[in-house]
Design a protein around this motif. Sequence first.
Motif, short mmCIF file in Angstrom:
data_model
loop_
_atom_site.label_atom_id
_atom_site.label_comp_id
_atom_site.label_asym_id
_atom_site.label_seq_id
_atom_site.Cartn_x
_atom_site.Cartn_y
_atom_site.Cartn_z
N TRP A 1 -6.87 -4.74 0.99
CA TRP A 1 -5.42 -4.78 1.14
C TRP A 1 -4.69 -4.83 -0.19
CZ3 TRP A 1 -0.99 -4.15 3.53
CH2 TRP A 1 0.11 -4.91 3.19
N ARG A 2 -5.27 -5.44 -1.19
CA ARG A 2 -4.54 -5.75 -2.42
C ARG A 2 -3.94 -4.53 -3.13
NH1 ARG A 2 -2.97 -10.60 -1.14
NH2 ARG A 2 -4.67 -12.13 -1.03
N PRO A 3 -4.63 -3.40 -3.26
CA PRO A 3 -3.97 -2.25 -3.90
C PRO A 3 -2.76 -1.76 -3.12
CG PRO A 3 -6.35 -1.93 -3.83
CD PRO A 3 -6.05 -3.12 -2.98
N HIS A 4 -2.80 -1.85 -1.81
CA HIS A 4 -1.67 -1.41 -0.99
C HIS A 4 -0.51 -2.40 -1.10
CE1 HIS A 4 -4.36 1.63 0.58
NE2 HIS A 4 -5.25 0.68 0.78
N GLU A 5 -0.84 -3.67 -1.16
CA GLU A 5 0.19 -4.69 -1.38
C GLU A 5 0.88 -4.45 -2.72
OE1 GLU A 5 -0.19 -9.22 -0.39
OE2 GLU A 5 -0.87 -8.92 -2.46
N ALA A 6 0.09 -4.13 -3.75
CA ALA A 6 0.66 -3.87 -5.07
C ALA A 6 1.55 -2.63 -5.05
CB ALA A 6 -0.45 -3.70 -6.10
N TRP A 7 1.12 -1.60 -4.33
CA TRP A 7 1.96 -0.39 -4.22
C TRP A 7 3.28 -0.71 -3.55
CZ3 TRP A 7 3.00 1.97 0.69
CH2 TRP A 7 3.83 3.08 0.59
N LEU A 8 3.24 -1.46 -2.46
CA LEU A 8 4.47 -1.83 -1.75
C LEU A 8 5.39 -2.66 -2.64
CD1 LEU A 8 2.80 -2.66 1.66
CD2 LEU A 8 4.51 -0.87 1.31
N ASN A 9 4.81 -3.58 -3.40
CA ASN A 9 5.63 -4.41 -4.27
C ASN A 9 6.19 -3.63 -5.44
OD1 ASN A 9 5.29 -6.66 -2.65
ND2 ASN A 9 3.53 -7.42 -3.80
N GLY A 10 5.61 -2.48 -5.74
CA GLY A 10 6.16 -1.59 -6.76
C GLY A 10 7.37 -0.81 -6.28
N LEU A 11 7.69 -0.92 -4.97
CA LEU A 11 8.85 -0.22 -4.40
C LEU A 11 10.08 -1.12 -4.36
CD1 LEU A 11 7.13 1.71 -1.45
CD2 LEU A 11 7.86 2.62 -3.66
N ASP A 12 10.12 -2.11 -5.24
CA ASP A 12 11.30 -2.95 -5.42
C ASP A 12 11.78 -3.54 -4.09
OD1 ASP A 12 13.36 -4.20 -6.79
OD2 ASP A 12 14.69 -2.46 -6.71
N PRO A 13 10.91 -4.23 -3.33
CA PRO A 13 11.32 -4.74 -2.03
C PRO A 13 12.34 -5.87 -2.16
CG PRO A 13 9.12 -5.52 -2.56
CD PRO A 13 9.49 -4.53 -3.62
#
Length: 378
Positions: A60-72
Amino acid sequence: MASAHRPAPIHVAEEELAELRERLRRTRWPEPLPAAPWEAGTDLTVLRELCRIWADEYDWRPHEAWLNGLDPIAVEVDGVDLHVFRASSGRTDAIPLLLTHGWPGSIAEFRHVIEPLVDPVAGQPAFDLVMPSIPGFGFGGKPTEPGWGVTRIAEALHTLMVTELGHARYGVAGGDWGAIIGSRLSQLHAGSVIGFHTNLPLLGVHRTPSWAEGADEHERRLLARWDEMDATGRAYAQLQSTRPQSLAMAQTDSPAGLAAWILEKFQAWSDGGLDAFTPDDLLTNLMFYWIPRSVASSAMIYYESRLDPDGRVHPVPEVPTAAAVFPAEINPATRRWVEPNYRLVRYTELPRGGHFAALEQPALYARDVGEFFAGLGR
């Protein structure tokens, strides 16, 4: 005055991930039914293998990092925290675009279209993407009072774009519930919407006798597909629009049960079935339902829209509209059937793809969105 926007990154505790893996490994599997694969529901062989990957290989962690890179960010609108992901082109001439998912999807569906939309090829417009989770979906806020049908959601997303984010004029795009919400928003706020792009133009539109009158061979085949979907493929919507809480008890307790319910739709509604997706794409989408326990609250959009008299059928006579028709879509369409419902300025039949178009065919989807908005004056 705009409200304070709070950073809202996703941080899933390691204990939650460990519990998920343990639940997957302890699944009580039923015996397979005496029916062909997928005919009576999710194929157990396929499901067991994907759950094994979920438990033993998926990270999960790489996907979590990608999502957090989308300025949530979290933005409170009408008493609910909207969880909003954003991707900016950095260009002053970029078009703000509200991109909305549906069920059983999430903003993870847009992973592969973000780059071509914010950094397009020459001649295509650039977009500043605003990608909210629908209220009740994913890691965002869950409504705690009744009344959150399509109309209220459309009003909340318009407030998000104009009042909270400062986009007086913006584009709208989406499929599934994103198409229904987008059509309602375009109907209510035509003066703010530059253009509306839908890859499911007939969702919620009532069939009329005129569709069969004078139908050619192609249209007769599509009507037969529509009849088959009505006969065997819409029970899930009836259940979710009447008794969502009952089903959600099992789905919230069993990740394998959740996967069985959702993956069957990805198999049935896609061009090529589950082979159209990577395991990571399928599992990341499932995480939007499992971790925040949002399967019940997401199903409520069906329940609420049954009670909303304006919740499903929204002709859009004023806003320029593009219909992108993918061949494996659950509600097949022709231009003749679509045109009476919209100010249709673009109609495209794509060569491949299905219901989850942005995830199945990101290049085709992004190109169609770009070409549509390139042809509109602002």
